[in-house]
Design a protein around this motif. Sequence first.
Motif, PDB file in Angstrom:
ATOM      1  N   LEU A  26      31.183  14.465 -83.051  1.00  0.00           N
ATOM      2  CA  LEU A  26      32.370  14.740 -83.355  1.00  0.00           C
ATOM      3  C   LEU A  26      32.892  16.148 -83.780  1.00  0.00           C
ATOM      4  N   ALA A  27      32.190  16.799 -84.740  1.00  0.00           N
ATOM      5  CA  ALA A  27      32.270  18.068 -84.952  1.00  0.00           C
ATOM      6  C   ALA A  27      32.087  19.119 -83.955  1.00  0.00           C
ATOM      7  N   ILE A  28      31.192  18.887 -83.134  1.00  0.00           N
ATOM      8  CA  ILE A  28      31.052  19.843 -81.867  1.00  0.00           C
ATOM      9  C   ILE A  28      32.128  19.535 -80.871  1.00  0.00           C
ATOM     10  N   SER A  29      32.481  18.382 -80.644  1.00  0.00           N
ATOM     11  CA  SER A  29      33.721  18.021 -79.826  1.00  0.00           C
ATOM     12  C   SER A  29      34.890  18.814 -80.207  1.00  0.00           C
ATOM     13  N   ILE A  30      35.276  18.617 -81.540  1.00  0.00           N
ATOM     14  CA  ILE A  30      36.387  19.186 -82.050  1.00  0.00           C
ATOM     15  C   ILE A  30      36.097  21.029 -81.769  1.00  0.00           C
ATOM     16  N   VAL A  31      34.943  21.585 -81.931  1.00  0.00           N
ATOM     17  CA  VAL A  31      34.796  22.998 -81.940  1.00  0.00           C
ATOM     18  C   VAL A  31      35.180  23.397 -80.458  1.00  0.00           C
ATOM     19  N   VAL A  32      34.677  22.640 -79.739  1.00  0.00           N
ATOM     20  CA  VAL A  32      34.811  22.767 -78.149  1.00  0.00           C
ATOM     21  C   VAL A  32      36.191  22.530 -77.638  1.00  0.00           C
ATOM     22  N   LEU A  33      36.794  21.791 -78.148  1.00  0.00           N
ATOM     23  CA  LEU A  33      38.212  21.392 -77.971  1.00  0.00           C
ATOM     24  C   LEU A  33      39.171  22.660 -78.164  1.00  0.00           C
ATOM     25  N   LEU A  34      38.775  23.056 -79.405  1.00  0.00           N
ATOM     26  CA  LEU A  34      39.526  24.194 -79.998  1.00  0.00           C
ATOM     27  C   LEU A  34      39.257  25.478 -79.334  1.00  0.00           C
TER      28      LEU A  34
END
Length: 156
Positions: A26-34
């Motif tokens: 989830l943390a990696i997904s948020i960073v990629v989306l940002l």
Amino acid sequence: MEIGRSGYTNQEQMKRNKGVALVTVLAISIVVLLALGGIYWIVTNLMSSSRTIKTYTSVKEAAKGGVEEAIVWIRSNEITPNDCTAGRNIQYRITDQQESANGVLRVCFIGVASGYQLTGASDIESGDTGYMYRIISEVQDPRYNTQYRVEAVFVK
């Protein structure tokens, strides 16, 4: 049931590992989306190619760009024979300036070319009508309070 050094059973340790993996994903997904959102913002807001206001390096280039825009109007039959625009207001963006430059673009039908080459006019291509248009592009520079004017004759 086996108890490891941490005091947890193997099943409890597996559940804990799955929970850590979920949080990491989830943390990696948020960073990629940002990151993707930032790239989208850069492309749409800073590249200026998707805006209706064109960016030029100087007022002179903006006035020349106005003549090119008028030629597009003529070729797309937006300006017809016996037509004379009262002056269309156009805004141009000049590099390194906060405010946009104001321009006025006038296009007038002036006659029909009668087969001879007009000095300073474009060549008549096959299939063209020979209609001659006068184009006047004026751009006011807000920073230096100067004005640049380009006059051209275009034969369609």
